[in-house]
Design a protein around this motif. Structure first.
Motif, mmCIF file in Angstrom:
data_model
loop_
_atom_site.group_PDB
_atom_site.id
_atom_site.type_symbol
_atom_site.label_atom_id
_atom_site.label_comp_id
_atom_site.label_asym_id
_atom_site.label_seq_id
_atom_site.Cartn_x
_atom_site.Cartn_y
_atom_site.Cartn_z
ATOM 1 N N LYS A 101 -42.241 44.379 -0.630
ATOM 2 C CA LYS A 101 -41.346 45.177 0.230
ATOM 3 C C LYS A 101 -41.212 44.543 1.611
ATOM 4 O O LYS A 101 -40.113 44.503 2.172
ATOM 5 C CB LYS A 101 -41.858 46.613 0.331
ATOM 6 N N LEU A 102 -42.307 44.068 2.156
ATOM 7 C CA LEU A 102 -42.243 43.413 3.462
ATOM 8 C C LEU A 102 -41.374 42.160 3.399
ATOM 9 O O LEU A 102 -40.514 41.940 4.267
ATOM 10 C CB LEU A 102 -43.653 43.053 3.946
ATOM 11 N N PHE A 103 -41.598 41.331 2.381
ATOM 12 C CA PHE A 103 -40.798 40.118 2.229
ATOM 13 C C PHE A 103 -39.313 40.474 2.071
ATOM 14 O O PHE A 103 -38.451 39.854 2.688
ATOM 15 C CB PHE A 103 -41.267 39.284 1.035
ATOM 16 N N ALA A 104 -39.011 41.488 1.257
ATOM 17 C CA ALA A 104 -37.618 41.896 1.039
ATOM 18 C C ALA A 104 -36.992 42.427 2.324
ATOM 19 O O ALA A 104 -35.818 42.152 2.607
ATOM 20 C CB ALA A 104 -37.544 42.950 -0.064
ATOM 21 N N ASP A 105 -37.745 43.187 3.106
ATOM 22 C CA ASP A 105 -37.224 43.704 4.379
ATOM 23 C C ASP A 105 -36.854 42.574 5.332
ATOM 24 O O ASP A 105 -35.816 42.624 5.992
ATOM 25 C CB ASP A 105 -38.244 44.624 5.057
ATOM 26 N N ILE A 106 -37.690 41.548 5.382
ATOM 27 C CA ILE A 106 -37.418 40.428 6.284
ATOM 28 C C ILE A 106 -36.229 39.623 5.763
ATOM 29 O O ILE A 106 -35.386 39.169 6.545
ATOM 30 C CB ILE A 106 -38.656 39.526 6.474
ATOM 31 N N VAL A 107 -36.113 39.469 4.446
ATOM 32 C CA VAL A 107 -34.944 38.789 3.868
ATOM 33 C C VAL A 107 -33.673 39.523 4.279
ATOM 34 O O VAL A 107 -32.698 38.905 4.729
ATOM 35 C CB VAL A 107 -35.047 38.678 2.326
ATOM 36 N N THR A 108 -33.676 40.844 4.136
ATOM 37 C CA THR A 108 -32.511 41.646 4.521
ATOM 38 C C THR A 108 -32.175 41.445 5.994
ATOM 39 O O THR A 108 -31.009 41.299 6.364
ATOM 40 C CB THR A 108 -32.770 43.135 4.225
ATOM 41 N N MET A 109 -33.185 41.407 6.807
ATOM 42 C CA MET A 109 -33.005 41.216 8.239
ATOM 43 C C MET A 109 -32.392 39.841 8.545
ATOM 44 O O MET A 109 -31.583 39.700 9.458
ATOM 45 C CB MET A 109 -34.382 41.345 8.911
ATOM 46 N N LEU A 110 -32.776 38.830 7.786
ATOM 47 C CA LEU A 110 -32.343 37.457 8.035
ATOM 48 C C LEU A 110 -31.002 37.084 7.402
ATOM 49 O O LEU A 110 -30.400 36.085 7.798
ATOM 50 C CB LEU A 110 -33.397 36.470 7.523
ATOM 51 N N GLU A 111 -30.543 37.864 6.425
ATOM 52 C CA GLU A 111 -29.297 37.498 5.759
ATOM 53 C C GLU A 111 -28.152 37.507 6.765
ATOM 54 O O GLU A 111 -27.961 38.474 7.498
ATOM 55 C CB GLU A 111 -29.008 38.442 4.596
ATOM 56 N N PRO A 112 -27.392 36.404 6.815
ATOM 57 C CA PRO A 112 -26.285 36.323 7.776
ATOM 58 C C PRO A 112 -25.236 37.396 7.516
ATOM 59 O O PRO A 112 -24.973 37.756 6.368
ATOM 60 C CB PRO A 112 -25.696 34.929 7.535
ATOM 61 N N ALA A 113 -24.642 37.889 8.593
ATOM 62 C CA ALA A 113 -23.607 38.914 8.475
ATOM 63 C C ALA A 113 -22.313 38.351 7.920
ATOM 64 O O ALA A 113 -21.532 39.061 7.298
ATOM 65 C CB ALA A 113 -23.352 39.552 9.834
ATOM 66 N N THR A 114 -22.091 37.061 8.134
ATOM 67 C CA THR A 114 -20.868 36.426 7.657
ATOM 68 C C THR A 114 -21.219 35.396 6.584
ATOM 69 O O THR A 114 -22.296 34.807 6.616
ATOM 70 C CB THR A 114 -20.122 35.721 8.809
ATOM 71 N N GLU A 131 -28.922 27.710 13.253
ATOM 72 C CA GLU A 131 -29.394 29.033 12.833
ATOM 73 C C GLU A 131 -29.196 29.327 11.357
ATOM 74 O O GLU A 131 -30.075 29.873 10.701
ATOM 75 C CB GLU A 131 -28.749 30.142 13.663
ATOM 76 N N ARG A 132 -28.052 28.948 10.806
ATOM 77 C CA ARG A 132 -27.817 29.267 9.397
ATOM 78 C C ARG A 132 -28.862 28.590 8.512
ATOM 79 O O ARG A 132 -29.432 29.203 7.619
ATOM 80 C CB ARG A 132 -26.419 28.868 8.941
ATOM 81 N N SER A 133 -29.165 27.333 8.766
ATOM 82 C CA SER A 133 -30.162 26.650 7.927
ATOM 83 C C SER A 133 -31.564 27.195 8.184
ATOM 84 O O SER A 133 -32.373 27.280 7.256
ATOM 85 C CB SER A 133 -30.103 25.136 8.113
ATOM 86 N N VAL A 134 -31.865 27.600 9.415
ATOM 87 C CA VAL A 134 -33.163 28.220 9.696
ATOM 88 C C VAL A 134 -33.291 29.524 8.914
ATOM 89 O O VAL A 134 -34.316 29.786 8.276
ATOM 90 C CB VAL A 134 -33.358 28.460 11.215
#
Length: 188
Positions: free
Chosen positions: A26-39, A87-90
C-alpha cells in the motif's frame, strides 16, 4: 513480526508477515500514485526518449517536492529548466523501483539479488521521505520524538500511527543497507 534483511549465499533476504507485506504494498502504491505524471509523455518521440517535459512545474505537495526537489537552491529559473529536462525520467525511475519492490512481496520470504536490493533501498527511501514530510521531521529533535513512538497498541491518532510506520520502514531500510554492505565486504 518481521525478521530483518540479512545477507546470504542466495542473496539478501527477509521474512515479512502478511500484514507487513500488505502495508508495504500500500505504501509503495501510494507513492506511485503520487509520482505518476499528470500529463502523458510527450508526443514527440525524441522528447519522450530523453524525458523532456516542458509542462512540469514545482510540486505543490511538500511530500512530492521532497521526492522531486529543486536542483538549484535559490534559483527558480534554473531549477525549472533542470526539472523540464529530468523530472519525467526521475519519476519513471522512482515508479519502476517502487513497482519492482512491490512485486517482490508475493511470499513471506523476500529474496533480493543485488539489483533488486538497490531498487528496494530506493523504494524504502522514497516512502521514508514522504512519511518524514507528513510527520514534519525537520530536525534531530523531531526525529527523536517520532522514534519514541514504539507501541502499536498506543497508536491513537494519525501522527502516532505514521510514526510507527516510519519507524518500521526505517528499521527495514537500515537492515537492508547493512545486508548490502555485508555483501560488498564479502566480495573484497
Amino acid at each position: 513480526m518481521a525478521r530483518a534483511f540479512s545477507a546470504g549465499r542466495r542473496g539478501i533476504s527477509a521474512h515479512l508477515e502478511a500484514a507487513e507485506r500488505d502495508l508495504l504494498r500500500k505504501l509503495f502504491a501510494d507513492i506511485v500514485t503520487m509520482l505518476e505524471p499528470a500529463t502523458p509523455a510527450h508526443t514527440d518521440p525524441l522528447a519522450a526518449l530523453i524525458g523532456l517535459d516542458m509542462d512540469v512545474s514545482v510540486p505543490r505537495d511538500p511530500a512530492l517536492l521532497r521526492l522531486l526537489p529543486d536542483a538549484v537552491k535559490n534559483d527558480a529559473e534554473a531549477s525549472l529548466e533542470f526539472r523540464q529536462l529530468t523530472e519525467r525520467s526521475v519519476r519513471e525511475n522512482k515508479i519502476a523501483a517502487l513497482r519492482a519492490a512491490s512485486l517482490a512481496l508475493e511470499s513471506e520470504k523476500v529474496v533480493l539479488d543485488e539489483e533488486a536490493a538497490r531498487l528496494w533501498a530506493s523504494a524504502l527511501n522514497d516512502v521514508r521521505l514522504v512519511l518524514a514530510e507528513r510527520l514534519e521531521i525537520r530536525s534531530e529533535a523531531d526525529a527523536e520524538k517520532v522514534h519514541q513512538v514504539q507501541d502499536w497498541s498506543h497508536a491513537e491518532d494519525v501522527d502516532s500511527y505514521l510514526s510507527l510506520v516510519y519507524n518500521f520502514v526505517t528499521w527495514l531500510q537500515e537492515s537492508l543497507v547493512q545486508a548490502m554492505l555485508s555483501n560488498l565486504a564479502a566480495r573484497d
